[in-house]
Design a protein around this motif. Structure first.
Motif, mmCIF file in Angstrom:
data_model
loop_
_atom_site.group_PDB
_atom_site.id
_atom_site.type_symbol
_atom_site.label_atom_id
_atom_site.label_comp_id
_atom_site.label_asym_id
_atom_site.label_seq_id
_atom_site.Cartn_x
_atom_site.Cartn_y
_atom_site.Cartn_z
ATOM 1 N N UNK A 271 5.681 -43.820 20.582
ATOM 2 C CA UNK A 271 4.764 -44.542 20.678
ATOM 3 C C UNK A 271 4.773 -45.466 22.192
ATOM 4 N N UNK A 272 5.529 -45.144 22.914
ATOM 5 C CA UNK A 272 5.496 -44.867 24.234
ATOM 6 C C UNK A 272 5.190 -44.489 24.901
ATOM 7 N N UNK A 273 5.480 -43.179 24.456
ATOM 8 C CA UNK A 273 3.799 -41.989 25.121
ATOM 9 C C UNK A 273 2.893 -42.492 24.634
ATOM 10 N N UNK A 274 2.287 -42.894 23.314
ATOM 11 C CA UNK A 274 0.884 -43.303 23.416
ATOM 12 C C UNK A 274 0.738 -44.727 24.421
ATOM 13 N N UNK B 7 -1.743 -44.427 27.437
ATOM 14 C CA UNK B 7 -3.285 -44.979 26.800
ATOM 15 C C UNK B 7 -4.217 -45.624 28.542
ATOM 16 N N UNK B 8 -5.011 -46.011 27.896
ATOM 17 C CA UNK B 8 -5.747 -46.033 29.239
ATOM 18 C C UNK B 8 -5.754 -47.244 29.601
ATOM 19 N N UNK B 9 -5.005 -48.200 29.218
ATOM 20 C CA UNK B 9 -5.016 -49.193 29.202
ATOM 21 C C UNK B 9 -3.258 -49.513 30.065
ATOM 22 N N UNK B 10 -2.639 -48.668 30.405
ATOM 23 C CA UNK B 10 -1.354 -48.189 31.369
ATOM 24 C C UNK B 10 -1.839 -47.866 32.299
ATOM 25 N N UNK C 157 -2.776 -47.675 38.059
ATOM 26 C CA UNK C 157 -3.950 -48.200 39.077
ATOM 27 C C UNK C 157 -3.992 -49.694 40.147
ATOM 28 N N UNK C 158 -3.567 -50.875 39.194
ATOM 29 C CA UNK C 158 -4.143 -51.648 39.742
ATOM 30 C C UNK C 158 -2.342 -52.020 40.395
ATOM 31 N N UNK D 244 0.565 -55.553 26.937
ATOM 32 C CA UNK D 244 0.730 -54.035 26.544
ATOM 33 C C UNK D 244 2.285 -53.779 25.726
ATOM 34 N N UNK D 245 2.507 -54.373 26.750
ATOM 35 C CA UNK D 245 4.241 -55.044 25.530
ATOM 36 C C UNK D 245 4.560 -55.230 24.403
ATOM 37 N N UNK D 246 3.599 -55.944 24.248
ATOM 38 C CA UNK D 246 3.588 -56.670 23.197
ATOM 39 C C UNK D 246 2.717 -55.441 22.028
#
Length: 112
Positions: free
Chosen positions: A13-16, A20-23, A28-29, A103-105
């Protein structure tokens, strides 16, 4: 036997999430704010140190009473540290933390 406790996400789950693009966007931000701010502060700090070492007469120039240019630059280091901290907290509260919480949720399987 599993490495996770009941109710905890497993390592995939953490690797995915990390892939992910969201992560990636969140990272990046974060970097677009933190790296320039760190660079700016380091330049300001090294200018202060170099002036103290190579321009002692300039740093010893009295502005008024016993207040010197060096003292003002030194106090400016503290002021800039607090200003950068305030800017980061404000930026994180508005633009970073809500997406990080989302993302955490997602990782923890909680509704957002």
């Amino acid at each position: 036997m599993s490495d996770t406790r009941p109710g905890e996400p497993d390592l995939t789950t953490y690797r995915d999430a990390q892939l992910s693009p969201d992560f990636s966007e969140l990272r990046r931000r974060f970097r677009r704010f933190v790296f320039p701010m760190t660079g700016l502060f380091l330049v300001w700090y090294f200018v202060y140190v170099l002036l103290a070492d190579y321009a002692p007469k300039f740093m010893a120039h009295k502005i008024g009473g016993n207040i010197t240019v060096g003292l003002l630059f030194g106090l400016g280091q503290f002021v800039s540290t607090f200003a950068i901290t305030l800017l980061y907290v404000r930026w994180a509260d508005q633009k970073f933390d809500p997406d990080a919480k989302h993302l955490r949720d997602q990782i923890e399987g909680e509704p957002s």
